[in-house]
Design a protein around this motif. Structure first.
Motif, PDB file in Angstrom:
ATOM      1  N   SER A 188       0.825  -1.202   0.000  1.00 54.52           N
ATOM      2  CA  SER A 188       0.000   0.000   0.000  1.00 54.52           C
ATOM      3  C   SER A 188       0.868   1.265   0.000  1.00 54.52           C
ATOM      4  CB  SER A 188      -0.938  -0.017   1.205  1.00 54.52           C
ATOM      5  OG  SER A 188      -1.879  -1.058   1.087  1.00 54.52           O
ATOM      6  N   ASP A 189       0.209   2.403   0.049  1.00 49.59           N
ATOM      7  CA  ASP A 189       0.841   3.696  -0.166  1.00 49.59           C
ATOM      8  C   ASP A 189       1.533   4.206   1.096  1.00 49.59           C
ATOM      9  OD1 ASP A 189       1.546   6.232  -0.928  1.00 49.59           O
ATOM     10  OD2 ASP A 189      -0.382   6.709  -1.825  1.00 49.59           O
ATOM     11  N   VAL A 190       2.870   4.280   1.081  1.00 46.00           N
ATOM     12  CA  VAL A 190       3.607   4.722   2.267  1.00 46.00           C
ATOM     13  C   VAL A 190       3.433   6.215   2.527  1.00 46.00           C
ATOM     14  CG1 VAL A 190       5.326   2.887   2.120  1.00 46.00           C
ATOM     15  CG2 VAL A 190       5.737   5.054   0.924  1.00 46.00           C
ATOM     16  N   ARG A 191       2.809   6.947   1.595  1.00 42.07           N
ATOM     17  CA  ARG A 191       2.541   8.365   1.852  1.00 42.07           C
ATOM     18  C   ARG A 191       1.611   8.541   3.041  1.00 42.07           C
ATOM     19  NH1 ARG A 191       0.896  10.310  -4.134  1.00 42.07           N
ATOM     20  NH2 ARG A 191      -0.378   8.436  -3.889  1.00 42.07           N
ATOM     21  N   LEU A 192       0.769   7.556   3.320  1.00 43.19           N
ATOM     22  CA  LEU A 192      -0.080   7.610   4.510  1.00 43.19           C
ATOM     23  C   LEU A 192       0.769   7.758   5.762  1.00 43.19           C
ATOM     24  CD1 LEU A 192      -2.581   4.738   3.651  1.00 43.19           C
ATOM     25  CD2 LEU A 192      -3.239   7.104   4.054  1.00 43.19           C
ATOM     26  N   VAL A 193       1.845   6.986   5.834  1.00 46.77           N
ATOM     27  CA  VAL A 193       2.713   7.009   7.007  1.00 46.77           C
ATOM     28  C   VAL A 193       3.446   8.338   7.101  1.00 46.77           C
ATOM     29  CG1 VAL A 193       4.626   5.882   8.184  1.00 46.77           C
ATOM     30  CG2 VAL A 193       3.005   4.512   6.874  1.00 46.77           C
ATOM     31  N   ASP A 194       4.058   8.765   6.018  1.00 51.47           N
ATOM     32  CA  ASP A 194       4.865   9.987   6.048  1.00 51.47           C
ATOM     33  C   ASP A 194       4.026  11.212   6.397  1.00 51.47           C
ATOM     34  OD1 ASP A 194       7.073   8.477   5.357  1.00 51.47           O
ATOM     35  OD2 ASP A 194       6.860   8.864   3.213  1.00 51.47           O
ATOM     36  N   ALA A 195       2.835  11.301   5.819  1.00 53.12           N
ATOM     37  CA  ALA A 195       1.972  12.449   6.113  1.00 53.12           C
ATOM     38  C   ALA A 195       1.537  12.437   7.572  1.00 53.12           C
ATOM     39  CB  ALA A 195       0.746  12.439   5.208  1.00 53.12           C
ATOM     40  N   CYS A 196       1.228  11.264   8.088  1.00 60.17           N
ATOM     41  CA  CYS A 196       0.802  11.153   9.487  1.00 60.17           C
ATOM     42  C   CYS A 196       1.944  11.516  10.427  1.00 60.17           C
ATOM     43  CB  CYS A 196       0.303   9.742   9.762  1.00 60.17           C
ATOM     44  SG  CYS A 196      -0.459   9.532  11.376  1.00 60.17           S
ATOM     45  N   VAL A 197       3.148  11.084  10.109  1.00 53.93           N
ATOM     46  CA  VAL A 197       4.317  11.430  10.921  1.00 53.93           C
ATOM     47  C   VAL A 197       4.511  12.942  10.958  1.00 53.93           C
ATOM     48  CG1 VAL A 197       6.843  11.352  10.991  1.00 53.93           C
ATOM     49  CG2 VAL A 197       5.544   9.241  10.688  1.00 53.93           C
ATOM     50  N   ARG A 198       4.389  13.597   9.819  1.00 50.74           N
ATOM     51  CA  ARG A 198       4.572  15.053   9.788  1.00 50.74           C
ATOM     52  C   ARG A 198       3.523  15.752  10.647  1.00 50.74           C
ATOM     53  NH1 ARG A 198       6.237  13.903   4.394  1.00 50.74           N
ATOM     54  NH2 ARG A 198       4.123  14.093   3.568  1.00 50.74           N
ATOM     55  N   ARG A 199       2.261  15.316  10.559  1.00 52.91           N
ATOM     56  CA  ARG A 199       1.210  15.935  11.372  1.00 52.91           C
ATOM     57  C   ARG A 199       1.452  15.690  12.860  1.00 52.91           C
ATOM     58  NH1 ARG A 199      -2.604  12.964   8.049  1.00 52.91           N
ATOM     59  NH2 ARG A 199      -3.438  12.147  10.000  1.00 52.91           N
ATOM     60  N   LEU A 200       1.856  14.472  13.187  1.00 49.24           N
ATOM     61  CA  LEU A 200       2.095  14.121  14.584  1.00 49.24           C
ATOM     62  C   LEU A 200       3.255  14.918  15.157  1.00 49.24           C
ATOM     63  CD1 LEU A 200       1.330  12.316  16.964  1.00 49.24           C
ATOM     64  CD2 LEU A 200       2.772  10.515  15.980  1.00 49.24           C
ATOM     65  N   ARG A 201       4.305  15.080  14.401  1.00 46.63           N
ATOM     66  CA  ARG A 201       5.462  15.855  14.877  1.00 46.63           C
ATOM     67  C   ARG A 201       5.081  17.298  15.180  1.00 46.63           C
ATOM     68  NH1 ARG A 201      10.006  13.507  10.631  1.00 46.63           N
ATOM     69  NH2 ARG A 201      10.841  11.880  12.016  1.00 46.63           N
ATOM     70  N   ILE A 202       4.246  17.884  14.341  1.00 50.09           N
ATOM     71  CA  ILE A 202       3.828  19.263  14.581  1.00 50.09           C
ATOM     72  C   ILE A 202       3.132  19.390  15.929  1.00 50.09           C
ATOM     73  CG2 ILE A 202       2.200  21.042  13.802  1.00 50.09           C
ATOM     74  CD1 ILE A 202       2.859  20.178  10.925  1.00 50.09           C
ATOM     75  N   LYS A 203       2.415  18.336  16.338  1.00 50.29           N
ATOM     76  CA  LYS A 203       1.621  18.397  17.563  1.00 50.29           C
ATOM     77  C   LYS A 203       2.408  18.036  18.820  1.00 50.29           C
ATOM     78  CE  LYS A 203      -2.766  17.468  15.225  1.00 50.29           C
ATOM     79  NZ  LYS A 203      -3.969  16.599  15.133  1.00 50.29           N
ATOM     80  N   ILE A 204       3.420  17.169  18.719  1.00 49.26           N
ATOM     81  CA  ILE A 204       4.068  16.691  19.947  1.00 49.26           C
ATOM     82  C   ILE A 204       5.528  17.109  20.089  1.00 49.26           C
ATOM     83  CG2 ILE A 204       2.527  14.687  20.029  1.00 49.26           C
ATOM     84  CD1 ILE A 204       4.947  12.948  19.241  1.00 49.26           C
ATOM     85  N   GLU A 205       6.138  17.597  19.022  1.00 50.86           N
ATOM     86  CA  GLU A 205       7.541  17.981  19.093  1.00 50.86           C
ATOM     87  C   GLU A 205       7.684  19.469  19.386  1.00 50.86           C
ATOM     88  OE1 GLU A 205       9.818  15.752  18.989  1.00 50.86           O
ATOM     89  OE2 GLU A 205       9.083  14.080  17.767  1.00 50.86           O
ATOM     90  N   ASP A 206       8.754  19.839  20.089  1.00 51.48           N
ATOM     91  CA  ASP A 206       9.061  21.249  20.270  1.00 51.48           C
ATOM     92  C   ASP A 206       9.483  21.863  18.945  1.00 51.48           C
ATOM     93  OD1 ASP A 206       8.533  21.219  23.017  1.00 51.48           O
ATOM     94  OD2 ASP A 206      10.567  20.536  23.476  1.00 51.48           O
ATOM     95  N   ARG A 207      10.255  21.111  18.178  1.00 47.50           N
ATOM     96  CA  ARG A 207      10.695  21.546  16.847  1.00 47.50           C
ATOM     97  C   ARG A 207      10.514  20.369  15.907  1.00 47.50           C
ATOM     98  NH1 ARG A 207      16.295  22.295  17.144  1.00 47.50           N
ATOM     99  NH2 ARG A 207      16.240  23.389  15.137  1.00 47.50           N
ATOM    100  N   SER A 208       9.505  20.449  15.052  1.00 47.50           N
ATOM    101  CA  SER A 208       9.185  19.310  14.191  1.00 47.50           C
ATOM    102  C   SER A 208      10.319  18.987  13.222  1.00 47.50           C
ATOM    103  CB  SER A 208       7.893  19.579  13.407  1.00 47.50           C
ATOM    104  OG  SER A 208       8.030  20.736  12.592  1.00 47.50           O
ATOM    105  N   GLU A 209      11.155  19.988  12.902  1.00 46.18           N
ATOM    106  CA  GLU A 209      12.266  19.735  11.988  1.00 46.18           C
ATOM    107  C   GLU A 209      13.426  19.027  12.691  1.00 46.18           C
ATOM    108  OE1 GLU A 209      12.903  23.852  13.745  1.00 46.18           O
ATOM    109  OE2 GLU A 209      11.240  22.587  13.048  1.00 46.18           O
ATOM    110  N   ASP A 210      13.408  18.994  14.029  1.00 44.97           N
ATOM    111  CA  ASP A 210      14.437  18.301  14.800  1.00 44.97           C
ATOM    112  C   ASP A 210      13.735  17.442  15.854  1.00 44.97           C
ATOM    113  OD1 ASP A 210      16.845  17.497  15.894  1.00 44.97           O
ATOM    114  OD2 ASP A 210      17.069  19.303  17.134  1.00 44.97           O
ATOM    115  N   PRO A 211      13.068  16.361  15.417  1.00 50.09           N
ATOM    116  CA  PRO A 211      12.184  15.615  16.306  1.00 50.09           C
ATOM    117  C   PRO A 211      12.918  14.860  17.407  1.00 50.09           C
ATOM    118  CG  PRO A 211      12.420  14.481  14.215  1.00 50.09           C
ATOM    119  CD  PRO A 211      13.094  15.808  14.056  1.00 50.09           C
ATOM    120  N   ARG A 212      12.315  14.867  18.571  1.00 47.33           N
ATOM    121  CA  ARG A 212      12.827  14.126  19.711  1.00 47.33           C
ATOM    122  C   ARG A 212      12.121  12.785  19.872  1.00 47.33           C
ATOM    123  NH1 ARG A 212      12.006  15.966  26.043  1.00 47.33           N
ATOM    124  NH2 ARG A 212      13.474  14.484  26.982  1.00 47.33           N
ATOM    125  N   TYR A 213      10.829  12.762  19.566  1.00 49.65           N
ATOM    126  CA  TYR A 213      10.024  11.572  19.829  1.00 49.65           C
ATOM    127  C   TYR A 213       9.856  10.669  18.618  1.00 49.65           C
ATOM    128  CZ  TYR A 213       8.904  13.990  24.156  1.00 49.65           C
ATOM    129  OH  TYR A 213       9.003  14.621  25.365  1.00 49.65           O
TER     130      TYR A 213
END
Length: 227
Positions: A188-213
């Motif tokens: 299946s389409d791995v874009r589902l995963v990548d898009a979800c990761v980007r949205r999740l990082r925006i919500k839980i990371e202090d800096r989404s471009e330098d993720p901690r979690y």
């Protein structure tokens, strides 16, 4: 059975999907425009939004953004195009999954059930809250706090976080995450995963471009930190 709001401007597709879902016991409110779809959400109180990507006037991406502004209602997008950037834009706007038209009713229903399973709290004894840095995860209660403030996560975002955080430090390929989080096949389409990761990082990371979690191991996949 789940209550569904369907937004689809093609009458033949709309009638076919509505009839197929009703035959399987779903309550369905079908609309033809994004504006009517948004109004239906307040009146009908659905369990899920089935949303066409290409709509006149207000398109599906804009509808998705407006819903996500104040709601974590599960959203599946319908699209006639399976390989262009519109799908990525829809996923970035907050859709949990998508189905390429034409699709059989049983395929759509399977995706509906898969998305709704992501928000079902497990039965049993409620465990202690897990603490990961400034992130608190209540696995049974399906709640997440960052610095003691609630974090609103869409179903796919929540299930991805729960899955990764259950095995800190372990690397999971995007294909494995598709199988475990989205109930999709290996191809299946791995874009589902990548898009979800980007949205999740925006919500839980202090800096989404330098993720901690949610950390990336290039060429391998994703893992949960901090390590």
């Amino acid at each position: 059975m789940p209550r569904v709001v369907l937004v689809e401007d093609d009458p033949s597709v709309r009638d076919g999907v509505e009839m197929g879902l009703r035959r399987r016991g779903h309550e369905v409110l079908a609309t033809a425009t994004g504006e009517d779809g948004l109004a239906a959400l307040d009146a009908f109180r659905p369990d899920l939004l089935l949303l066409d990507l290409m709509l006149p006037l207000m398109d599906g991406v804009e509808v998705c953004r407006r819903v996500r502004a104040d709601s974590q209602l599960p959203i599946i997008m319908l699209t006639a195009r399976g390989d262009d950037m519109d799908i990525v834009v829809g996923l970035e706007a907050g859709a949990d999954d998508y189905v390429v038209k034409p699709a059989r009713t049983e395929v759509i229903e399977a995706r509906i059930r898969a998305v709704l399973r992501r928000i079902e709290a497990p039965a049993g004894v409620r465990p202690a809250v897990e603490h990961h840095g400034d992130l608190d995860i209540d696995r049974a209660g399906h709640t997440v706090l960052k610095s003691a403030e609630p974090v609103a996560l869409a179903p796919s975002e929540l299930k991805l976080l729960l899955f990764l955080s259950a095995a800190p430090g372990k690397v999971f390929s995007r294909q494995r995450l598709l199988e475990e989080v989205w109930d999709h096949s290996y191809h299946s389409d791995v874009r589902l995963v990548d898009a979800c990761v980007r949205r999740l990082r925006i919500k839980i990371e202090d800096r989404s471009e330098d993720p901690r979690y949610i950390q990336t191991l290039r060429g391998f996949g994703y893992r949960f930190g901090p390590l």
